[in-house]
Design an enzyme around this catalytic site. Structure first.
Site: not given
Ligand code: PEP
Length: 241
Positions: A89, A6, A155
């Site tokens: 997200h 991403n 996440e």
């Molecule tokens: C994301 O943007 O979905 C993400 C997981 O970012 P990072 O890997 O930088 O934590």
């Protein structure tokens, strides 16, 4: 095994071009589905430069094409040959995208035959107040009757871009819980994934792949994670025999 990057709004045009130059010799492993969610402006050039790769969009309008200045419709995204879309997200949720709005985006994505990577995850406050399962249940509701093809990315908000990763026990616990609700759906983990921690996370049986933000911006770090994803995918194939 899925390995999704991403780039958010963090990749410059020059950075994307350097990435493409560095990655041009790489032949994707058929056991690893690799994809980058990039800015809509960068996607056509990236698709041209990296023909073996897949690129997806990071969001779409909840509206049908029409008088919505500044928005990008799901139909336009698919007209450019893009097949994948990131939705939900936490950075979009934090900017005001409600479950109701996301439901309409899901409908637009379905009409345009886009495949979805749908993100869910709790904030630190929700976790500390014991509201993790309520939060995930609410965020997953939109997917219950969704007929589009989708995968889910768990996440935890407090792990995104912070350098903090959820413990393996926590990832497994949440993934198994989501898996019980959506048994056939691949579940990815995202949140400060980097080459140093990616192998152990992918080693969890319930992890169907990774969503990588910061570490996907530069080819040298993404390449290491891709190599580890290939190894894990091979191990899984051996076990399945
Ligand atoms: C994301 O943007 O979905 C993400 C997981 O970012 P990072 O890997 O930088 O934590």
């Amino acid at each position: 095994m899925k390995l999704f990057g991403n780039w958010k709004m963090a990749q410059s045009r020059q950075g994307a071009q350097s990435f493409a130059a560095d990655a041009s010799g790489y032949r994707p492993d058929p056991l690893v589905e690799s994809l980058i969610f990039a800015s809509c402006l960068q996607i056509p050039e990236m698709m041209e430069r990296l023909k073996d790769w897949s690129f997806g969009a990071q969001d779409c309008s909840a509206e049908l094409p029409g008088p919505y200045t500044g928005q990008v419709s799901a139909r336009e995204i698919s007209e450019f040959g893009v097949k994948d879309l990131l939705l939900g997200h936490s950075e979009c949720r934090a900017a005001g995208q409600s479950e109701e709005l996301l439901k309409r985006k899901l409908e637009r994505a379905k009409e345009a035959s886009l495949r979805l990577c749908y993100c869910v995850g709790e904030s630190l406050q929700e976790r500390e107040e014991g509201r993790l399962w309520d939060c995930l249940s609410r965020q997953l509701e939109n997917l219950e009757n969704c007929s589009a093809e989708f995968c889910i990315a768990y996440e935890p908000v407090w792990a995104i871009g912070t350098g903090k990763t959820a413990s393996l026990e926590r990832i497994a616990e949440v993934h198994l819980w989501i898996q019980a609700k959506f048994p056939k759906v691949p579940i990815l983990y995202g949140g400060s994934v980097k080459p140093e921690n990616s192998a152990e996370i992918m080693g969890l049986e319930s992890v169907g792949g990774l969503l990588v933000g910061t570490a996907s911006l530069k080819w040298e770090s993404l390449e290491k994670i891709l190599e580890l994803a290939s190894l894990e995918a091979q191990k899984r194939r051996q076990r399945a025999k």
